[in-house]
Design a protein around this motif. Structure first.
Motif, PDB file in Angstrom:
ATOM      1  N   VAL A  66       0.854  -1.184   0.000  1.00  0.00           N
ATOM      2  CA  VAL A  66       0.000   0.000   0.000  1.00  0.00           C
ATOM      3  C   VAL A  66       0.894   1.238   0.000  1.00  0.00           C
ATOM      4  O   VAL A  66       1.812   1.343   0.814  1.00  0.00           O
ATOM      5  N   THR A  87      -7.179   4.076  -8.559  1.00  0.00           N
ATOM      6  CA  THR A  87      -7.691   3.030  -9.444  1.00  0.00           C
ATOM      7  C   THR A  87      -6.524   2.466 -10.243  1.00  0.00           C
ATOM      8  O   THR A  87      -6.520   1.299 -10.613  1.00  0.00           O
ATOM      9  N   GLU A  88      -5.555   3.325 -10.515  1.00  0.00           N
ATOM     10  CA  GLU A  88      -4.319   2.924 -11.179  1.00  0.00           C
ATOM     11  C   GLU A  88      -3.256   3.985 -10.912  1.00  0.00           C
ATOM     12  O   GLU A  88      -3.560   5.085 -10.448  1.00  0.00           O
ATOM     13  N   SER A  98      -4.620  -0.812  -9.655  1.00  0.00           N
ATOM     14  CA  SER A  98      -4.681  -1.105  -8.226  1.00  0.00           C
ATOM     15  C   SER A  98      -5.413  -2.434  -8.093  1.00  0.00           C
ATOM     16  O   SER A  98      -6.595  -2.529  -8.368  1.00  0.00           O
ATOM     17  N   ARG A 119     -12.082   8.153  -6.173  1.00  0.00           N
ATOM     18  CA  ARG A 119     -11.232   7.147  -6.794  1.00  0.00           C
ATOM     19  C   ARG A 119     -10.692   7.745  -8.081  1.00  0.00           C
ATOM     20  O   ARG A 119     -11.420   8.413  -8.806  1.00  0.00           O
ATOM     21  N   SER A 151       4.114   6.156  -5.105  1.00  0.00           N
ATOM     22  CA  SER A 151       3.144   5.167  -5.583  1.00  0.00           C
ATOM     23  C   SER A 151       3.616   4.399  -6.811  1.00  0.00           C
ATOM     24  O   SER A 151       3.411   3.188  -6.909  1.00  0.00           O
ATOM     25  N   ALA A 155       4.019   0.460  -6.819  1.00  0.00           N
ATOM     26  CA  ALA A 155       3.214  -0.306  -7.771  1.00  0.00           C
ATOM     27  C   ALA A 155       4.102  -1.196  -8.641  1.00  0.00           C
ATOM     28  O   ALA A 155       3.769  -2.365  -8.901  1.00  0.00           O
ATOM     29  N   ALA A 166      -2.332  -1.304  -3.579  1.00  0.00           N
ATOM     30  CA  ALA A 166      -3.333  -0.240  -3.443  1.00  0.00           C
ATOM     31  C   ALA A 166      -2.613   1.041  -3.045  1.00  0.00           C
ATOM     32  O   ALA A 166      -1.480   1.008  -2.559  1.00  0.00           O
ATOM     33  N   ALA A 167      -3.281   2.169  -3.257  1.00  0.00           N
ATOM     34  CA  ALA A 167      -2.712   3.457  -2.850  1.00  0.00           C
ATOM     35  C   ALA A 167      -3.817   4.351  -2.329  1.00  0.00           C
ATOM     36  O   ALA A 167      -4.910   4.397  -2.889  1.00  0.00           O
TER      37      ALA A 167
END
Length: 192
Positions: A66, A87-88, A98, A119, A151, A155, A166-167
């Motif tokens: 996360v 969401t990405e 995500s 989101r 992030s 990722a 997730a972020a």
């Protein structure tokens, strides 16, 4: 606020005892994220340092990643204190979805004090994006709601090792605000 994964309570699967890795940029973010079931890495808002920390980290010792902390607003409708759940994540030509859902009750807890939760896409940057014009250009290029410096690295790490990701990021400076130039050098090497 504590973060959790969406499928922890599935009756047909045992609970994975491994912690979730929480990646932050600032010491204060790391303090907020710390707790049972969490392993926290603070990069001191230094992408090179974060990559270095992750090279010596054992990905088999965690069950997901996360990215947590503050972000610069790119979407003009976001205000300071609004929360973006990714969401990405995008950086350059790379995009990561995500793949780990934050449980709705955790998001609801984050929205206490009437904070808005949206989101959207997070853009990754290698340095603090201070100028309003640069924020607008990044928004135009990526369509991202916000930008941060951890992030995209978190990722990519999660994707490399097949870990859920997730972020959750809180807007610290809205799109219309240009930060003072000292913002680039204000963070100390220890993340304070």
């Amino acid at each position: 606020m504590k973060l959790g994964m969406g499928d922890e309570t599935s009756a047909d699967r045992p609970i994975d005892p491994r912690p979730v890795l929480v990646v932050t940029g600032l010491v204060q973010e790391a303090r907020i994220a710390a707790g049972p079931g969490m392993m926290v890495i603070c990069s001191s808002s230094d992408p090179k340092q974060l990559r270095s920390l992750l090279t010596v980290f054992d990905p088999t010792s965690i069950r997901g990643v996360v990215s947590f902390g503050v972000a610069g607003g790119l979407d003009p409708s976001l205000k300071a204190g609004d929360i973006v759940v990714a969401t990405e994540v995008t950086a350059g030509d790379a995009r990561w979805l995500s793949g780990m859902s934050l449980r709705e009750e955790h998001i609801a807890r984050a929205a206490l004090k009437k904070r808005r939760v949206v989101r959207g896409v997070l853009a990754g940057a290698e340095e603090v994006v201070v100028a309003q014009a640069r924020k607008a250009a990044l928004r135009m290029k990526t369509g991202a709601a916000a930008v941060d410096m951890e992030s995209h690295i978190a990722a990519a790490y999660a994707a490399e090792y097949g870990l859920p990701f997730a972020a959750l990021r809180v807007i610290s400076d809205p799109a219309h605000r240009t930060l003072p130039s000292l913002a680039k050098d204000a963070i100390k090497p220890n993340g304070a």
